[in-house]
Every structure is written in structure tokens, then in C-alpha cells.
Scaffold this motif. Structure first.
Motif, PDB file in Angstrom:
ATOM      1  N   VAL A   1      -2.040  -0.583 -10.699  1.00 60.28           N
ATOM      2  CA  VAL A   1      -2.634   0.469  -9.866  1.00 60.28           C
ATOM      3  C   VAL A   1      -3.950  -0.015  -9.260  1.00 60.28           C
ATOM      4  CG1 VAL A   1      -3.633   2.789  -9.890  1.00 60.28           C
ATOM      5  CG2 VAL A   1      -1.533   2.335 -11.159  1.00 60.28           C
ATOM      6  N   LEU A   2      -4.754  -0.687 -10.071  1.00 56.24           N
ATOM      7  CA  LEU A   2      -6.037  -1.207  -9.586  1.00 56.24           C
ATOM      8  C   LEU A   2      -5.843  -2.239  -8.477  1.00 56.24           C
ATOM      9  CD1 LEU A   2      -8.245  -1.624 -12.780  1.00 56.24           C
ATOM     10  CD2 LEU A   2      -8.785  -0.284 -10.756  1.00 56.24           C
ATOM     11  N   VAL A   3      -4.813  -3.055  -8.604  1.00 57.52           N
ATOM     12  CA  VAL A   3      -4.524  -4.045  -7.557  1.00 57.52           C
ATOM     13  C   VAL A   3      -4.221  -3.331  -6.244  1.00 57.52           C
ATOM     14  CG1 VAL A   3      -2.891  -5.810  -6.788  1.00 57.52           C
ATOM     15  CG2 VAL A   3      -3.743  -5.844  -9.138  1.00 57.52           C
TER      16      VAL A   3
ATOM     17  N   LYS B   1       1.356   1.770   2.366  1.00 57.51           N
ATOM     18  CA  LYS B   1       2.280   1.261   1.340  1.00 57.51           C
ATOM     19  C   LYS B   1       1.611   1.236  -0.028  1.00 57.51           C
ATOM     20  CE  LYS B   1       4.953  -1.807   4.395  1.00 57.51           C
ATOM     21  NZ  LYS B   1       5.249  -3.232   4.706  1.00 57.51           N
ATOM     22  N   ARG B   2       0.378   0.750  -0.053  1.00 54.40           N
ATOM     23  CA  ARG B   2      -0.327   0.610  -1.328  1.00 54.40           C
ATOM     24  C   ARG B   2      -0.716   1.969  -1.914  1.00 54.40           C
ATOM     25  NH1 ARG B   2      -0.259  -4.480  -3.843  1.00 54.40           N
ATOM     26  NH2 ARG B   2      -0.076  -6.053  -2.204  1.00 54.40           N
ATOM     27  N   ILE B   3      -1.090   2.896  -1.059  1.00 60.46           N
ATOM     28  CA  ILE B   3      -1.414   4.238  -1.554  1.00 60.46           C
ATOM     29  C   ILE B   3      -0.171   4.874  -2.168  1.00 60.46           C
ATOM     30  CG2 ILE B   3      -2.022   6.588  -0.840  1.00 60.46           C
ATOM     31  CD1 ILE B   3      -3.946   5.305   1.204  1.00 60.46           C
ATOM     32  N   HIS B   4       0.953   4.746  -1.479  1.00 56.83           N
ATOM     33  CA  HIS B   4       2.214   5.291  -2.001  1.00 56.83           C
ATOM     34  C   HIS B   4       2.577   4.631  -3.328  1.00 56.83           C
ATOM     35  CE1 HIS B   4       6.276   6.942  -2.008  1.00 56.83           C
ATOM     36  NE2 HIS B   4       6.720   5.724  -2.261  1.00 56.83           N
TER      37      HIS B   4
ATOM     38  N   GLN C   1       2.586   6.517  -6.993  1.00 55.38           N
ATOM     39  CA  GLN C   1       3.862   6.545  -7.720  1.00 55.38           C
ATOM     40  C   GLN C   1       3.690   6.008  -9.140  1.00 55.38           C
ATOM     41  OE1 GLN C   1       7.035   4.166  -5.979  1.00 55.38           O
ATOM     42  NE2 GLN C   1       8.565   5.624  -6.674  1.00 55.38           N
ATOM     43  N   LEU C   2       2.960   4.902  -9.270  1.00 53.32           N
ATOM     44  CA  LEU C   2       2.718   4.327 -10.597  1.00 53.32           C
ATOM     45  C   LEU C   2       1.932   5.294 -11.483  1.00 53.32           C
ATOM     46  CD1 LEU C   2       1.796   0.659  -9.624  1.00 53.32           C
ATOM     47  CD2 LEU C   2       3.757   1.358 -11.007  1.00 53.32           C
ATOM     48  N   ILE C   3       0.960   5.970 -10.892  1.00 55.06           N
ATOM     49  CA  ILE C   3       0.151   6.920 -11.668  1.00 55.06           C
ATOM     50  C   ILE C   3       1.012   8.075 -12.161  1.00 55.06           C
ATOM     51  CG2 ILE C   3      -1.690   8.645 -11.500  1.00 55.06           C
ATOM     52  CD1 ILE C   3      -3.121   6.657  -9.593  1.00 55.06           C
ATOM     53  N   HIS C   4       1.842   8.618 -11.288  1.00 57.35           N
ATOM     54  CA  HIS C   4       2.676   9.756 -11.686  1.00 57.35           C
ATOM     55  C   HIS C   4       3.743   9.339 -12.700  1.00 57.35           C
ATOM     56  CE1 HIS C   4       0.753  12.604  -9.129  1.00 57.35           C
ATOM     57  NE2 HIS C   4       1.012  11.927  -8.028  1.00 57.35           N
TER      58      HIS C   4
ATOM     59  N   ASN D   1      -6.814   8.011   1.080  1.00 53.33           N
ATOM     60  CA  ASN D   1      -5.782   8.623   1.915  1.00 53.33           C
ATOM     61  C   ASN D   1      -6.402   9.589   2.922  1.00 53.33           C
ATOM     62  OD1 ASN D   1      -3.198   9.167   2.803  1.00 53.33           O
ATOM     63  ND2 ASN D   1      -2.755  10.654   1.212  1.00 53.33           N
ATOM     64  N   VAL D   2      -7.350  10.399   2.451  1.00 54.99           N
ATOM     65  CA  VAL D   2      -8.048  11.325   3.348  1.00 54.99           C
ATOM     66  C   VAL D   2      -8.751  10.549   4.461  1.00 54.99           C
ATOM     67  CG1 VAL D   2      -9.939  12.994   3.532  1.00 54.99           C
ATOM     68  CG2 VAL D   2      -8.369  13.109   1.586  1.00 54.99           C
TER      69      VAL D   2
END
Length: 450
Positions: free
Chosen positions: A83-85, A104-107, A111-114, A140-141
Motif C-alpha cells: 500500500v505504501l508503495v 491505477k495506484r489509488i485504486h 483495494q488492498l486496504i479494504h 484522490n480529491v
């Protein structure tokens, strides 16, 4: 790697020893020898990784040490590293306008966090992932506001607000950031008075000098965009002291943003020559040291406007071309409209009628697109909630627990050590405008500069 391999070897050996010790048919002498061996292995493991129980040692391969002893109890889960990467890539790519990779990275990060199952995590792990979650939503904002995707920005910001109200203690350090983003959103949709309010609230909520400086910068721009003399005076009161002491600042970002706002004020005060000199110095820093193309685009747009005011049409044309290219790269519609309006005046001064008409028509199409986006954002339920001039209200702790217990039918627990329950369910959300110079009204945006 060698240390990790050694820990794994010792863990395997300890597992074998403890497996043998569990056998009931061992002779006393063998049992004593194995117990001694077990003690030696545990001592070696304790020295290497801070743990001596077999379960913790075998889990070592799925975790990364956050810090050496005596902080050896703090572990960073492997998923959090991934996630940090993703987060680091987003933070590096966003100022450069590489929004496709950011998306892409935000998604991926979200996803990894959830997948980490926040609802059933330990408090420490949940706190770690919640902080990362808000970092992704914050970026994202910022991306969506830059791209004039106001509805998407609104929804991400509403999620941040919702998470904060659910876990106000874990996320207490994020309140100032959320207030600042509310200001960014309000400014982007033209609510300058509300934007200034939220920026100043964010200023009160943080002791971080860098963040305080940025809040002052943002509030000053919102005051400038209100367009009246009183607001300009308020902007000067905010930015003047910071400008006089900015050489003592460590951060380049703060310095370039302060120069930017001070240049705007000089332009408003009909001092184009001085504004031009100061903004040129800020542009050099922004370009050479920050690499933030959104800030560079804003600098170029104002410098192009100033060049036109000083009747330097050749330089104005070249500067505005560069600025428009960057604004298109960023999908920054308000800045594109601002640049196109300056181009129209340039063509009028040069008596290039065909270019003037073509440019004006293109600008009108962009204006229609922008107004459509703004109307859609203002029609959404979250809009008023985000821009209204009130701080985020956190429901009192007792009421939260009472509501939760009423729903679950469980008795109240007065012995909780923390003020939030990770499993507590709460409804989730669904998924510089005008710069006035001596002759005309300019359109600009001032969103997140970082």
C-alpha cells in the motif's frame, strides 16, 4: 536477508524441538536436553527479532520490522508495504500530472486496504490502514479537483469526512487536512467565502508550520478571488508577514506558493512590473526544484497575462502557449478558460480577427462544459454539507455507543480503553476562480499545490 534466513532456520529448529517435546514417550534425560535446547533457541530468536514464541517467529515472514529494539513490538504488515508503495507512486506522480498512473495506484491501494478487513482488525492495524486510507482519499480529491471532476472529488471528500466521524481519535491528526480539502473543494466550485473559512479553520487545527503556511496561502487566494477591496486587504494581512519571513522557511513549496500569491496581490494593486519580477523568480524555483506542473502552469498563466498588460505581445503569446499545453495535460478546464480569455484579448490587440473568433468560440465551449460540471456538483447531496461554514461535528462518544447498543441489543460497555469500536457500523457515502486586473475579469483556479 541473511538475518531473515537465520530467523527462519531457528524457527524451524524450534518447531522441531517443541514437536519432539510434545511426545509423551520421551525419557527424562532427553526431555531435559530438549528443554535446554528450546531455551537456547528462544534466547537467540529474542536477540534477533524480539520474539521467542513459535507463533510470532513463524509469522515473521509475513511482516517487516518497523523499527529495531526497543520498538520491536511494532510491525508493519506486508500488505501495508505494498500500500505504501502505491501511495509513494501517487505522491510522486500527481504533481507531474501523471493522472492515469495515479488513478491505477489509488485504486490498487484502496483495494488492498479494504482487503485488509478493517472491521475486524486490531486497533493498531486498523489505525495504520485508516491513516493510509485517508492519504489515498486526500490524493484522490486533489487529482479530481485538478481535473475538474467535482462530483468524484466530492464523493472522495465525503468518504474522508465519514471515516473521521467514525474514528475521531485514531484520525484526529487528519481533521486539519479534511478542513483544508473542504476549502479546496469550495474554492473550486466558486464558493470563495466558504473556502476561506475552511482554510482558516484548518490553520487553527494544526501546529505544523508548513501546513499553517499553506492554509494561509489558500485562504489568501480565496480572498483575492472574492474581488473586493476589503478581501484583498485580508489577503495581504495573511500573506504579508509570511512573505517578509519566507527566507527562513525550510520548504520550497511554501516559498513558491507565497511568492505566487504575493504576485497576484501586486497585479491587483496595478503594479505589473514588480509582480512580473517576483513571479519570474518564483517560477524558476517551482520549475527547477519542485517539478509541480500545476503550479508552473498557474505561474505561466499570470506571467502571460502580465506580459499582455505590458504590451509585450510576443512574450505573452509564447508564455500562454506553454501554459495552455500544461493546463491541457492536467485536464484543468478553469485554467484553460482563463488562458483562452487572455488569448482572445491578445488576438484582439494584434487585430487577428479570425484567431480571435476561433479562440473565443473554443473558450465558450469550455465554459459550457465547466458550468455543466459545476451544476452537477452543486446539485448533489454532499455539496452543501461540504461547503457550509461549520466544522465537522463528531457525535458524542456516549451517544455513539448508546446508538450502537440500541441497534445490537447489547448492554453498554463502560470499560472500553478506546473511544471507537472498529466494528461499529455507520452509513457509507455512495461511492483562482476570478482574478481581477485593471481591464477585465480573469478566470483562474487555485486548488491543491503540493
Amino acid at each position: 536477508m541473511e538475518r531473515g534466513r537465520r530467523i527462519k532456520e531457528l524457527g524451524t529448529e524450534l518447531s522441531a524441538v517443541e514437536g519432539t517435546l510434545a511426545q509423551t514417550m520421551l525419557k527424562e534425560r532427553e526431555r531435559v536436553a530438549l528443554a535446554h535446547k528450546q531455551g537456547q533457541l528462544r534466547a537467540q530468536l529474542q536477540a534477533l527479532c524480539g520474539y521467542d514464541t513459535l507463533k510470532d517467529v513463524l509469522d515473521y515472514g509475513d511482516k517487516l520490522l518497523l523499527a529495531p529494539p526497543p520498538v520491536h513490538g511494532e510491525w508493519l504488515p506486508r500488505t501495508a508495504v505494498f500500500v505504501l508503495v502505491d501511495l509513494m507512486v501517487v505522491m510522486v506522480s500527481r504533481p507531474k500530472g501523471i493522472f492515469k498512473e495515479c488513478g491505477k495506484r489509488i485504486h490498487s491501494g484502496l483495494q488492498l486496504i479494504h482487503e485488509g478487513d478493517l472491521e475486524h482488525s486490531t486497533i493498531w492495524t486498523a489505525g495504520l490502514y485508516l491513516m493510509l486510507l485517508l492519504q489515498f482519499l486526500e490524493n484522490n480529491v486533489a487529482v479530481e479537483l485538478t481535473r475538474s471532476e467535482f462530483v468524484e472529488a466530492q464523493e472522495a471528500l465525503a468518504q474522508m469526512k465519514n471515516w473521521f466521524t467514525r474514528f475521531p481519535t485514531i484520525l484526529q491528526g487528519c481533521e486539519s487536512t479534511i478542513e483544508m480539502l473542504r476549502g479546496q473543494y469550495a474554492h473550486s466550485v466558486g464558493c470563495f467565502d466558504e473556502a476561506a473559512f475552511h482554510f482558516l479553520e484548518a490553520l487553527k487545527l494544526t501546529e505544523n508550520k508548513s501546513m499553517q503556511s499553506m492554509c494561509q496561502v489558500y485562504a489568501a487566494v480565496s480572498y483575492i478571488c472574492k474581488g473586493d477591496a476589503e478581501s484583498s486587504s485580508e489577503a495581504l494581512e495573511l500573506i504579508g508577514p509570511a512573505y517578509r519571513t519566507m527566507d527562513s522557511f525550510v520548504g520550497v513549496r511554501e516559498k513558491t506558493c507565497i511568492i505566487f500569491v504575493y504576485g497576484l496581490l501586486l497585479m491587483r494593486q496595478h503594479n505589473p512590473q514588480d509582480a512580473r519580477v517576483r513571479l519570474a523568480s518564483g517560477l524558476r524555483i517551482a520549475h527547477q526544484q519542485l517539478g509541480n506542473i500545476q503550479l508552473v502552469s498557474q505561474y505561466l498563466t499570470i506571467l502571460g497575462t502580465l506580459a499582455l498588460q505590458l504590451h509585450d505581445t510576443g512574450q505573452a503569446r509564447e508564455i500562454l502557449k506553454s501554459s495552455l499545453t500544461l493546463a491541457k495535460t492536467l485536464y484543468d478546464i478553469p485554467t484553460q478558460i482563463w488562458i483562452l480569455s487572455v488569448f482572445t484579448e491578445l488576438y484582439r490587440e494584434l487585430e487577428e480577427k479570425e484567431n480571435e473568433m476561433e479562440n473565443s468560440e473554443y473558450g465558450s465551449k469550455k465554459e459550457i462544459d465547466l458550468q455543466r460540471r459545476l451544476a452537477e456538483a452543486r446539485s448533489r447531496a454532499y455539496h452543501q454539507e461540504l461547503v457550509e461554514k461549520v466544522r465537522i461535528k463528531v457525535e458524542p462518544l456516549h451517544d455513539l455507543f448508546q446508538k450502537h447498543n440500541d441497534m445490537s441489543g447489547l448492554p453498554a460497555n463502560d470499560d472500553l480503553d478506546i473511544p471507537e469500536s472498529v466494528g461499529l457500523s455507520t452509513p457509507q457515502p455512495s461511492s483562482v476562480r476570478r482574478l481581477v486586473d485593471s481591464s477585465s475579469v480573469r478566470r483562474s483556479t487555485r486548488r491543491r499545490v503540493s
